[in-house]
Write a protein that holds these residues in place. Structure first.
Motif, PDB file in Angstrom:
ATOM      1  N   GLU A   1     -13.124  14.288 -70.875  1.00  0.00           N
ATOM      2  CA  GLU A   1     -11.833  14.091 -70.213  1.00  0.00           C
ATOM      3  C   GLU A   1     -11.930  12.895 -69.264  1.00  0.00           C
ATOM      4  N   PHE A   2     -10.962  11.985 -69.364  1.00  0.00           N
ATOM      5  CA  PHE A   2     -10.832  10.863 -68.444  1.00  0.00           C
ATOM      6  C   PHE A   2      -9.583  11.086 -67.599  1.00  0.00           C
ATOM      7  N   VAL A   3      -9.731  10.923 -66.283  1.00  0.00           N
ATOM      8  CA  VAL A   3      -8.615  11.120 -65.344  1.00  0.00           C
ATOM      9  C   VAL A   3      -8.528   9.897 -64.441  1.00  0.00           C
ATOM     10  N   PHE A   4      -7.352   9.276 -64.378  1.00  0.00           N
ATOM     11  CA  PHE A   4      -7.175   8.133 -63.480  1.00  0.00           C
ATOM     12  C   PHE A   4      -5.907   8.336 -62.650  1.00  0.00           C
ATOM     13  N   SER A   5      -5.866   7.655 -61.510  1.00  0.00           N
ATOM     14  CA  SER A   5      -4.751   7.798 -60.570  1.00  0.00           C
ATOM     15  C   SER A   5      -3.936   6.515 -60.503  1.00  0.00           C
ATOM     16  N   LEU A   6      -2.629   6.702 -60.177  1.00  0.00           N
ATOM     17  CA  LEU A   6      -1.719   5.581 -59.936  1.00  0.00           C
ATOM     18  C   LEU A   6      -0.798   5.961 -58.780  1.00  0.00           C
TER      19      LEU A   6
ATOM     20  N   LYS B   1      -0.109  10.332 -55.212  1.00  0.00           N
ATOM     21  CA  LYS B   1      -0.719   9.870 -56.447  1.00  0.00           C
ATOM     22  C   LYS B   1      -0.205  10.640 -57.654  1.00  0.00           C
ATOM     23  N   ILE B   2      -0.173   9.926 -58.791  1.00  0.00           N
ATOM     24  CA  ILE B   2       0.087  10.557 -60.087  1.00  0.00           C
ATOM     25  C   ILE B   2      -1.211  10.472 -60.877  1.00  0.00           C
ATOM     26  N   TYR B   3      -1.729  11.643 -61.306  1.00  0.00           N
ATOM     27  CA  TYR B   3      -2.982  11.684 -62.041  1.00  0.00           C
ATOM     28  C   TYR B   3      -2.696  11.884 -63.526  1.00  0.00           C
ATOM     29  N   THR B   4      -3.272  11.001 -64.351  1.00  0.00           N
ATOM     30  CA  THR B   4      -3.100  11.067 -65.795  1.00  0.00           C
ATOM     31  C   THR B   4      -4.423  11.463 -66.431  1.00  0.00           C
ATOM     32  N   SER B   5      -4.364  12.444 -67.364  1.00  0.00           N
ATOM     33  CA  SER B   5      -5.576  12.948 -68.014  1.00  0.00           C
ATOM     34  C   SER B   5      -5.481  12.769 -69.526  1.00  0.00           C
TER      35      SER B   5
ATOM     36  N   ILE C   1     -10.969   6.008 -61.521  1.00  0.00           N
ATOM     37  CA  ILE C   1     -10.994   6.721 -62.802  1.00  0.00           C
ATOM     38  C   ILE C   1     -12.297   7.504 -62.868  1.00  0.00           C
ATOM     39  N   ASP C   2     -12.206   8.753 -63.308  1.00  0.00           N
ATOM     40  CA  ASP C   2     -13.369   9.634 -63.411  1.00  0.00           C
ATOM     41  C   ASP C   2     -13.503  10.146 -64.833  1.00  0.00           C
ATOM     42  N   VAL C   3     -14.739  10.500 -65.187  1.00  0.00           N
ATOM     43  CA  VAL C   3     -15.004  11.067 -66.513  1.00  0.00           C
ATOM     44  C   VAL C   3     -15.737  12.392 -66.341  1.00  0.00           C
TER      45      VAL C   3
END
Length: 468
Positions: free
Chosen positions: A454-459, A387-391, A443-445
Motif C-alpha cells: 500500500e502506498f499512501v501520500f498526502s495533499l 490534508k487529503i490522504y490517497t491510498s 509518501i509512505d509505503v
C-alpha cells in the motif's frame, strides 16, 4: 610558514614587546615615585631640624655644637649629607664634617621653583647628581639660614634597581607561565586543525573514505563532524553516480541489443518473410521502452531542478476514477477489479494536476504489475485535518522487508519485479516520490511479502486553504 609557528612567533614578539613596555614604564614610574617619596621624607626632616632652631632665636643663638651631632645621626639614618647654611651660602655645619666653612657662591634657595626639591650638582658643589631639599631657619620673623639635605642619585638608583628587579623577575615568571597558552593552543586548536586540514587534503585527492578524528565538542568538533558528513554524502553521491551510469547503461543496452539483433536477422534473411512483421512489432516495442525510459529521465531531471509547480484546485476523486478507467484493457487481461472508496463524493485538493495525475498513474500501473490474476486493487481517499490522504493498495507479491527502504531509489528493481516484468525502467516510484516531495508533502509505503503493498501520500485540502 605554518600556522603554529606563526602563532609561536607572534606570541614571542608580543611577550618581548610586553616585557619592554613593562620595563620602560616601571622604570619611569619607579624612578618618579622614589624621587617624590624620598624628597618628601627629606623635606619633612629638614623642616623638623630647622624648626628646632627657629622659634624665637637669633643668628647669635645658633650653636654649631648643638646642631652637628643631631644632623650627623639623621644624615646616617637617611643615607644623606646635611648642611646648615647661612643666607650667603656659607656652610656652617656638615653632617660629614668635611665641607664646613665652604661657600656655595651661586646658592639660591628658590631655584627649585614650585617643587620642594631640586636635582643636579647643587650649584656646582658636587661632582655627581644629587637630590637636594632646603628648609629655612627663621627667627624674629627673619630668615637666619637654611637646612639643606643632599641625597646622591646613586643611593636612589640602588633602591630603584632592587624594586625593578622584583618587577622584572615577576614579569619573566609570568611570561614563562603564560607559555601554557601555547600548550593549550596546540592541544585545543592546532592539532584538531591539522587533522581537519589533512582530512580536507584527503577529500580533495578523492579519498572520501578518510575520517577526521576530532572528539572535542567545540567549533573544531562541529567542523570535523560537518566535513565527515560532507565526505560521506559525496561518497554516497559518487557511488550513486556509478550505480546510475551502470543501471542506465544496462537499461539502454538491452533494448538496443534486441533491436540490433532483430533488424540484422531481418536483413540477412534469418527471419522468414512471413514472420518479419511480428519481429518488427517487437522492435517497435523496444523503441517504445527506450522512449519511456528517456521520458522518465527527463521527468526526474525536471523534478531535481525544482521546476515550478502549476498548482490548481481539482477533485482528486474524479482524477482517480478517470485514471482507473484508462487501465481497463490491462485489468481485463489479468481479471483485476478496482475497489474505489471515497470518504466524500468530492475531495478538492490544491496541487499540480498533471504531476499528481502521473503519480496516481504510476502507482496504479505498479499495482497492476505486481497483482495476481483475479485480484482487486483498492483506491481510497480520506480527509484528516488540512490534508487529503490517497491510498493505492494491491494484494500482490509484496516487497521483502529488506527492500522497502529502497523502493524509491532510482533504477531499483527487486528480483520479483525483474521476474514478472522486465520492461520497467525502475524510475516510476522515484518519480512519484520526487513529485510528492516537490509539493512539500509525504509518501509512505506499507508492505508485507506475500500479502500486498500500500502506498499512501498526502495533499493539501483546498477547502481548508480557502477557509484560512
Amino acid at each position: 610558514m605554518k600556522l603554529y609557528f606563526k602563532f609561536v612567533l607572534s606570541y614571542i614578539i608580543f611577550g618581548v614587546a610586553a616585557l619592554a613596555v613593562i620595563a620602560t614604564l616601571s622604570t619611569l614610574l619607579t624612578h618618579r615615585y622614589l624621587i617624590q617619596t624620598q624628597s618628601k621624607t627629606m623635606y619633612d626632616e629638614a623642616n623638623l631640624i630647622a624648626s628646632n632652631f627657629s622659634s624665637g632665636r637669633t643668628d647669635e643663638d645658633v650653636s654649631l655644637e648643638t646642631i652637628e651631632p643631631q644632623i650627623k645621626v639623621i644624615g646616617a639614618h637617611l643615607h644623606s649629607q646635611i648642611w646648615v647654611m647661612d643666607k650667603d651660602g656659607t656652610i656652617l655645619a656638615d653632617s660629614h664634617g668635611l665641607r664646613r666653612g665652604e661657600n656655595v657662591p651661586d646658592f639660591d634657595p628658590t631655584a627649585g621653583g614650585t617643587k620642594h626639591y631640586m636635582n643636579g650638582d647643587f650649584f656646582g658643589a658636587f661632582g655627581e647628581e644629587v637630590i637636594s631639599v632646603c628648609a629655612p631657619i627663621t627667627g624674629n620673623y627673619r630668615v637666619l639660614g637654611y637646612v639643606v639635605i643632599h641625597l646622591p642619585m646613586s643611593e636612589l638608583s640602588e633602591n630603584e634597581y632592587q624594586i625593578l628587579n622584583i618587577v622584572y623577575i615577576t614579569s619573566v615568571i609570568v611570561f614563562l607561565l603564560s607559555l601554557v597558552i601555547l600548550i593549550v593552543f596546540d592541544i585545543v586548536v592546532y592539532r584538531p586543525l591539522k587533522n581537519i586540514t589533512e582530512g580536507a587534503k584527503q577529500f580533495a585527492d578523492g579519498n572520501l573514505k578518510h575520517e577526521i578524528h576530532v572528539q572535542s565538542k567545540d567549533e573544531m568538533g562541529y567542523l570535523s563532524n560537518t566535513m565527515n558528513y560532507m565526505a560521506s554524502e559525496l561518497d554516497k553521491a559518487e557511488e550513486y553516480q556509478h550505480s546510475f551510469i551502470a543501471n542506465i547503461s544496462h537499461d539502454f543496452r538491452s533494448p538496443l541489443t534486441s533491436i540490433k539483433g532483430y533488424l540484422e536477422a531481418i536483413l540477412d534473411g534469418t527471419i522468414p518473410q512471413d514472420r518479419q512483421e511480428q519481429y518488427l512489432k517487437r522492435v517497435i516495442g523496444e523503441t517504445e521502452r527506450l522512449t519511456k525510459l528517456t521520458s522518465s529521465m527527463l521527468t526526474l531531471n525536471t523534478i531535481d531542478s525544482k521546476g515550478l509547480l502549476n498548482r490548481t484546485t481539482f477533485d482528486i476523486n474524479r482524477m482517480i476514477k478517470d485514471t482507473a478507467q484508462s487501465f481497463e484493457g490491462q485489468c481485463l487481461e489479468k481479471n483485476i477489479t478496482f475497489d474505489l472508496t471515497f470518504e466524500q463524493e468530492s475531495q478538492m485538493v490544491y496541487a499540480d494536476f498533471g504531476k499528481i495525475q502521473q503519480v496516481i498513474y504510476n502507482l496504479v500501473d505498479n499495482a497492476i504489475k505486481f497483482s495476481n490474476r483475479d485480484s482487486s486493487i483498492y483506491l481510497s481517499t480520506e480527509q484528516t485535518g488540512e490534508k487529503i490522504y490517497t491510498s493505492v493498495k494491491d494484494t500482490g507479491a509484496g516487497i521483502p522487508k529488506k527492500d522497502i527502504k529502497k523502493v524509491f531509489d532510482r533504477f531499483y528493481k527487486s528480483d520479483t519485479s525483474r521476474g514478472k516484468d522486465k520492461k520497467g525502467t525502475g524510475l516510476g516510484l522515484s518519480i512519484v516520490k520526487g513529485i510528492i516531495l516537490s509539493h512539500g508533502e509525504n509518501i509512505d509505503v506499507i508492505s508485507t511479502e506475500g500479502v500486498g503493498t500500500e502506498f499512501v501520500f498526502s495533499l493539501p485540502n483546498a477547502d481548508e486553504l480557502e477557509e484560512e
